[in-house]
Each structure stands twice: as structure tokens, then as C-alpha cells.
Design a protein around this motif. Sequence first.
Motif, PDB file in Angstrom:
ATOM      1  N   ILE A  43      15.289  -9.779   7.237  1.00 39.33           N
ATOM      2  CA  ILE A  43      16.202 -10.865   6.898  1.00 39.33           C
ATOM      3  C   ILE A  43      15.524 -11.920   6.027  1.00 39.33           C
ATOM      4  O   ILE A  43      16.140 -12.457   5.106  1.00 39.33           O
ATOM      5  CB  ILE A  43      16.840 -11.485   8.174  1.00 39.33           C
ATOM      6  CG1 ILE A  43      17.972 -12.427   7.811  1.00 39.33           C
ATOM      7  CG2 ILE A  43      15.797 -12.163   9.043  1.00 39.33           C
ATOM      8  CD1 ILE A  43      19.167 -11.778   7.193  1.00 39.33           C
ATOM      9  N   ALA A  44      14.263 -12.204   6.256  1.00 37.04           N
ATOM     10  CA  ALA A  44      13.543 -13.184   5.429  1.00 37.04           C
ATOM     11  C   ALA A  44      13.410 -12.668   3.995  1.00 37.04           C
ATOM     12  O   ALA A  44      13.593 -13.424   3.030  1.00 37.04           O
ATOM     13  CB  ALA A  44      12.173 -13.476   6.027  1.00 37.04           C
ATOM     14  N   TRP A  45      13.117 -11.404   3.841  1.00 39.93           N
ATOM     15  CA  TRP A  45      12.998 -10.800   2.511  1.00 39.93           C
ATOM     16  C   TRP A  45      14.352 -10.761   1.813  1.00 39.93           C
ATOM     17  O   TRP A  45      14.439 -10.934   0.594  1.00 39.93           O
ATOM     18  CB  TRP A  45      12.383  -9.406   2.608  1.00 39.93           C
ATOM     19  CG  TRP A  45      10.985  -9.454   3.154  1.00 39.93           C
ATOM     20  CD1 TRP A  45      10.581  -9.103   4.405  1.00 39.93           C
ATOM     21  CD2 TRP A  45       9.824  -9.945   2.483  1.00 39.93           C
ATOM     22  NE1 TRP A  45       9.234  -9.332   4.541  1.00 39.93           N
ATOM     23  CE2 TRP A  45       8.742  -9.845   3.381  1.00 39.93           C
ATOM     24  CE3 TRP A  45       9.589 -10.452   1.205  1.00 39.93           C
ATOM     25  CZ2 TRP A  45       7.448 -10.222   3.046  1.00 39.93           C
ATOM     26  CZ3 TRP A  45       8.293 -10.837   0.858  1.00 39.93           C
ATOM     27  CH2 TRP A  45       7.243 -10.719   1.777  1.00 39.93           C
ATOM     28  N   TYR A  74      13.347  -3.808   2.410  1.00 43.04           N
ATOM     29  CA  TYR A  74      13.887  -2.459   2.601  1.00 43.04           C
ATOM     30  C   TYR A  74      12.878  -1.587   3.361  1.00 43.04           C
ATOM     31  O   TYR A  74      13.221  -0.933   4.349  1.00 43.04           O
ATOM     32  CB  TYR A  74      14.209  -1.873   1.224  1.00 43.04           C
ATOM     33  CG  TYR A  74      14.359  -0.379   1.153  1.00 43.04           C
ATOM     34  CD1 TYR A  74      15.536   0.247   1.568  1.00 43.04           C
ATOM     35  CD2 TYR A  74      13.334   0.417   0.641  1.00 43.04           C
ATOM     36  CE1 TYR A  74      15.672   1.627   1.483  1.00 43.04           C
ATOM     37  CE2 TYR A  74      13.477   1.785   0.555  1.00 43.04           C
ATOM     38  CZ  TYR A  74      14.643   2.385   0.976  1.00 43.04           C
ATOM     39  OH  TYR A  74      14.776   3.743   0.893  1.00 43.04           O
ATOM     40  N   HIS A  75      11.627  -1.611   2.937  1.00 46.25           N
ATOM     41  CA  HIS A  75      10.611  -0.786   3.603  1.00 46.25           C
ATOM     42  C   HIS A  75      10.332  -1.277   5.019  1.00 46.25           C
ATOM     43  O   HIS A  75      10.137  -0.466   5.937  1.00 46.25           O
ATOM     44  CB  HIS A  75       9.337  -0.707   2.771  1.00 46.25           C
ATOM     45  CG  HIS A  75       9.452   0.290   1.670  1.00 46.25           C
ATOM     46  ND1 HIS A  75       9.431   1.645   1.876  1.00 46.25           N
ATOM     47  CD2 HIS A  75       9.641   0.118   0.340  1.00 46.25           C
ATOM     48  CE1 HIS A  75       9.587   2.278   0.722  1.00 46.25           C
ATOM     49  NE2 HIS A  75       9.716   1.369  -0.224  1.00 46.25           N
ATOM     50  N   GLY A 101      19.970  -7.735   7.952  1.00 38.85           N
ATOM     51  CA  GLY A 101      18.791  -8.022   7.129  1.00 38.85           C
ATOM     52  C   GLY A 101      18.405  -6.810   6.296  1.00 38.85           C
ATOM     53  O   GLY A 101      18.205  -6.903   5.086  1.00 38.85           O
ATOM     54  N   PHE A 102      18.333  -5.650   6.953  1.00 35.55           N
ATOM     55  CA  PHE A 102      18.021  -4.418   6.235  1.00 35.55           C
ATOM     56  C   PHE A 102      19.088  -4.105   5.196  1.00 35.55           C
ATOM     57  O   PHE A 102      18.774  -3.841   4.033  1.00 35.55           O
ATOM     58  CB  PHE A 102      17.881  -3.243   7.216  1.00 35.55           C
ATOM     59  CG  PHE A 102      17.857  -1.910   6.536  1.00 35.55           C
ATOM     60  CD1 PHE A 102      16.752  -1.503   5.814  1.00 35.55           C
ATOM     61  CD2 PHE A 102      18.958  -1.064   6.604  1.00 35.55           C
ATOM     62  CE1 PHE A 102      16.739  -0.270   5.162  1.00 35.55           C
ATOM     63  CE2 PHE A 102      18.954   0.164   5.964  1.00 35.55           C
ATOM     64  CZ  PHE A 102      17.840   0.568   5.244  1.00 35.55           C
ATOM     65  N   LEU A 109      18.391  -4.851  -3.478  1.00 31.35           N
ATOM     66  CA  LEU A 109      17.630  -3.874  -4.256  1.00 31.35           C
ATOM     67  C   LEU A 109      18.543  -3.180  -5.259  1.00 31.35           C
ATOM     68  O   LEU A 109      18.163  -2.962  -6.416  1.00 31.35           O
ATOM     69  CB  LEU A 109      16.962  -2.857  -3.328  1.00 31.35           C
ATOM     70  CG  LEU A 109      16.051  -1.825  -3.963  1.00 31.35           C
ATOM     71  CD1 LEU A 109      14.930  -2.475  -4.759  1.00 31.35           C
ATOM     72  CD2 LEU A 109      15.478  -0.910  -2.884  1.00 31.35           C
ATOM     73  N   ALA A 110      19.758  -2.856  -4.835  1.00 34.36           N
ATOM     74  CA  ALA A 110      20.724  -2.236  -5.751  1.00 34.36           C
ATOM     75  C   ALA A 110      21.008  -3.170  -6.923  1.00 34.36           C
ATOM     76  O   ALA A 110      20.969  -2.743  -8.083  1.00 34.36           O
ATOM     77  CB  ALA A 110      22.015  -1.905  -5.009  1.00 34.36           C
TER      78      ALA A 110
END
Length: 143
Positions: A43-45, A74-75, A101-102, A109-110
Motif C-alpha cells: 500500500i505504501a508503494w 507489485y513484487h 495495496g497489491f 504498473l499498468a
Amino acid sequence: MTSFGDLLGPPPTLLTGDDDAESDLLNGVDPAAVAAQYPSASIAWAYLAEAALNGADDDVAAQTAAYAYARTGYHRGLDQLRRHGWKGYGPVPWSHQQNQGFLRCVGALARAAQLIGEEDEYARCLDLLNDSDPTAIDELGLS
């Protein structure tokens, strides 16, 4: 591929989330500080990636930063999913708040991949979102 809600497919994966990171973010703590303190918290990312994407249409540095933040989240999310029994497929419901978050990282990323012209990655992210929960694409404004 399994369809969402397939009774013969794997059960939905429900992440436990990171309560401390989520609380800090909701209380206005700088997402960069939260990511540094809780690096496994997708979630932070997601917050960092989405902020970098905000107005990044013509800013290559912001686009690349967003891509890097989103890929990190994502990772980290994939690691969490695997620890929760996910085998690389099956539902990851958007309705379960701790999964967001994920899923938000995959969405960011998309968007970042599309901005930098990485169309294959963009398509893979949309496929992953659709396989995880078809409603996620709409929730993330990617439809």
C-alpha cells in the motif's frame, strides 16, 4: 485461467495487510517514510506510484519513478500472496481491503508501463487484474 467465482477453482486469497503502515498513511505520514519503515507494505508503494503518476503524462522522470515504485509494490505483494497460499492464479478480490495495496500497485504498473510504451507489460498487468478480480480494472479507472 480461472474465472472469478469458479467454485472448482482455488479459493480467494485474502491478504492480512499491514495495519501499522495503513494507519500511518491514513494519518497523513509521508508515503516515502512509510515505505522506508514498512518496505513489505504494498500500500505504501501504491501511494508513491500513484502520486508520481499524477500529472506525469509528459514527465519521463515521474513516469519511471512511478514504474519503479509500482514494480516494487507489485513484487512485495507477490511475496505476500505466495505466503498466503496463492499459486500464481486465482481470485484476489478487490472487495477485501487488504488486497487493494497489491492491486493498486498492479494498476499503477499498468499505467506507468503504458506511459513509457511498454505495451506487453501493460497487457500483462490488465490480464493479472482481470484474473484477480474483474472489478479491479474498473475500480482503478483502467477500463
